[in-house]
Scaffold this active site. Structure first.
Site, PDB file in Angstrom:
ATOM      1  N   HIS A 166      -8.129  -4.739  -0.857  1.00  0.00           N
ATOM      2  CA  HIS A 166      -7.202  -4.173  -0.312  1.00  0.00           C
ATOM      3  C   HIS A 166      -6.961  -4.993   1.172  1.00  0.00           C
ATOM      4  O   HIS A 166      -8.048  -4.819   1.839  1.00  0.00           O
ATOM      5  CB  HIS A 166      -7.224  -2.733  -0.145  1.00  0.00           C
ATOM      6  CG  HIS A 166      -6.017  -1.758   0.020  1.00  0.00           C
ATOM      7  ND1 HIS A 166      -5.203  -1.842  -1.045  1.00  0.00           N
ATOM      8  CD2 HIS A 166      -5.383  -1.464   0.907  1.00  0.00           C
ATOM      9  CE1 HIS A 166      -4.134  -1.102  -0.644  1.00  0.00           C
ATOM     10  NE2 HIS A 166      -4.306  -0.759   0.723  1.00  0.00           N
TER      11      HIS A 166
ATOM     12  N   ASP B 250     -10.015  -3.229  -5.500  1.00  0.00           N
ATOM     13  CA  ASP B 250      -9.077  -2.183  -4.773  1.00  0.00           C
ATOM     14  C   ASP B 250      -9.183  -0.917  -5.595  1.00  0.00           C
ATOM     15  O   ASP B 250      -8.846  -1.084  -6.496  1.00  0.00           O
ATOM     16  CB  ASP B 250      -7.686  -3.024  -4.589  1.00  0.00           C
ATOM     17  CG  ASP B 250      -6.820  -2.049  -3.790  1.00  0.00           C
ATOM     18  OD1 ASP B 250      -7.138  -0.760  -3.380  1.00  0.00           O
ATOM     19  OD2 ASP B 250      -6.038  -2.628  -3.824  1.00  0.00           O
TER      20      ASP B 250
ATOM     21  N   SER C 269       0.936  -1.210  -0.012  1.00  0.00           N
ATOM     22  CA  SER C 269      -0.223   0.042  -0.100  1.00  0.00           C
ATOM     23  C   SER C 269       0.838   1.260   0.038  1.00  0.00           C
ATOM     24  O   SER C 269       1.658   1.357  -1.081  1.00  0.00           O
ATOM     25  CB  SER C 269      -1.033  -0.063   1.142  1.00  0.00           C
ATOM     26  OG  SER C 269      -1.840   0.849   1.135  1.00  0.00           O
TER      27      SER C 269
END
Ligand SMILES: *[C@@H]1O[C@H](CO)[C@@H](O)[C@H](O)[C@H]1NC(C)=O
Ligand SMILES: *[C@@H]1O[C@H](CO)[C@@H](O)[C@H](O)[C@H]1NC(C)=O
Ligand SMILES: *[C@@H]1O[C@H](CO)[C@@H](O)[C@H](O)[C@H]1NC(C)=O
Length: 404
Positions: free
Chosen positions: A377, A347, A189
């Site tokens: 995610h 995502d 991320s």
């Protein structure tokens, strides 16, 4: 009878509180809902604290996040084969994990940069994840505790990650019995963003080239956040779901960009950009980089051409286009280390990853792109909560075993 009624009522309340709309096709929806049940009480506590004035929204969010990671870690087994110590690399706080059993020969290593939108997360929050990785691979692992936004906006988090990585590349052999030609740099991320900018700086910046550092063996980017110019990519349009909403992602970017939330609202409609930015966007972030099959349902190809809000844009355009802020804004990717890249179907960041993978390939960089179509995610750090997370983690570990 009363008991039954109470149980039914309690069940209904739990079901109501844990309900969140999920798109069809997403993996393990009932597990996602069960995870939501786990969030109910900390969520209520966090909201209550903000409401009563005991905490500001940001510290409530951080405590909530840390509590959740702590709770997950309680379900993880200890890893007796790994020891760890807290220290500093060139002034940057890190936790370093080493196999208890000393090896005769130098061993590989990984530098890991945690996620959390540049705003959340500490070395403690990721302790269970990286210790698990270190134990499975029998390697040395560095968990960087970089400083967070909004207190420290760009470039501080990125500078911290680069400084710690450079120090480790220089000292790993002497201090930790590491083979410096076998070091990977990975992150998920926002950590994927920081890993990608760090490895690009090491590859291209003269300052680092002149240091004669060993080359990274590979970079591992797990659903990375790679650009803050286009919040109308197909995946931002299609996947705005509660697991990682566009609302939260634009807040994260705004905090990282300017240390406040000034730009978050405008970002949602690409109303924070202007002509100069859009011209470059159309070259580096073309939607056609995303394969057509990904661009169908729920996607409207109508980039926001209306906004000419040059006052805002003048202030932020240099940062938006800064390749260390947003690795997708780098024009020439030729020469970057081999890249392992993970994307998830549900995502908002899916297309950031796909575009980077596609552009790396065009630049001749060896790319291993794993797409988890039903994934969302957070699957990677959810390796002990979701089957798809477990698969994602195992694929990553296998890649490390074969390539590190
Ligand atoms: C974009 O910004 C301008 C100027 O601030 C504003 O007038 C306009 O309503 C905004 N558009 C959207 C879609 O938010
Ligand atoms: C934005 O700029 C374009 C040309 O650059 C112009 O045609 C358009 O009218 C402008 N829109 C607004 C809302 O000012
Ligand atoms: C990109 O960089 C490489 C290596 O520095 C160089 O050989 C290549 O010509 C560059 N490509 C473009 C399109 O500028």
């Amino acid at each position: 009878m009363v008991t039954v009624v109470l149980i039914v009522i309690a069940g209904a309340i739990l079901a109501y509180l844990s309900y969140c709309p999920l798109p069809s096709g997403i993996a393990e929806p009932w597990r996602i809902r069960c995870t939501n049940v786990r969030h109910i009480i900390p969520d209520l506590v966090a909201r209550g604290a903000v409401y009563l004035g005991f905490a500001d929204p940001l510290s409530a969010l951080r405590n909530y996040y840390s509590f959740d990671k702590w709770l997950v870690s309680k379900f993880c087994k200890d890893e007796p084969s790994v020891t760890f110590t807290d220290t500093k690399f060139d002034g940057v706080s890190v936790r370093i994990y080493q196999p208890l059993e000393k090896s005769e020969n130098p061993i590989p290593a990984m530098v890991y940069i945690h996620g959390g939108g540049w705003v959340l997360g500490t070395k403690d929050d990721y302790h269970y994840v990286v210790r698990y990785i270190a134990a499975r691979l029998g390697i040395v692992l560095v968990n960087i505790d970089y400083r967070l936004s909004p207190e420290y906006p760009f470039p501080v988090p990125m500078e911290d990650c680069t400084r710690a990585t450079v120090w480790f590349l220089q000292n790993a052999a002497a201090d930790f019995n590491v083979d410096p030609t076998r070091i990977a740099l990975c992150g998920d991320s926002a950590g994927g963003n920081l890993a990608a900018s760090t490895s690009a700086r090491l590859t291209f910046d003269e300052k680092y080239q002149n240091m004669g550092l060993p080359k990274l063996k590979f970079q591992g980017l797990i659903y990375p956040a790679m650009q803050a110019v286009d919040f109308l990519t197909p995946s931002y349009q299609q996947n705005d779901i509660t697991l990682l909403s566009k609302d939260l992602m634009t807040k994260f970017w705004s905090w990282y960009l300017s240390g406040d939330l000034r730009h978050a609202e405008a970002m949602k409609t690409n109303n924070h950009t202007c002509r100069r930015v859009r011209v470059i966007q159309q070259r580096l972030l073309k939607h056609s980089l995303v394969p057509e099959t990904f661009r169908m349902e729920g996607y409207n190809f109508a980039p926001n051409e209306e906004s000419n809000d040059s006052r805002v844009c003048n202030e932020i355009q240099d940062t938006l286009l800064n390749q260390d802020f947003a690795p997708l804004m780098r024009e020439n990717l030729t020469g970057l280390p081999p890249t392992y890249i993970v994307t998830a179907g549900f995502d908002v960041l899916r297309d950031d990853g796909i575009m980077y993978a596609e552009r790396l390939e065009q630049a001749g960089v060896p790319v291993t792109w794993l797409h988890y179509e039903e994934g969302f995610h957070g699957i990677f750090t959810g390796y002990n909560s979701y089957n798809i997370g477990n698969t994602c983690m195992r694929d990553f570990l296998r890649h490390c075993k074969e390539n590190l």
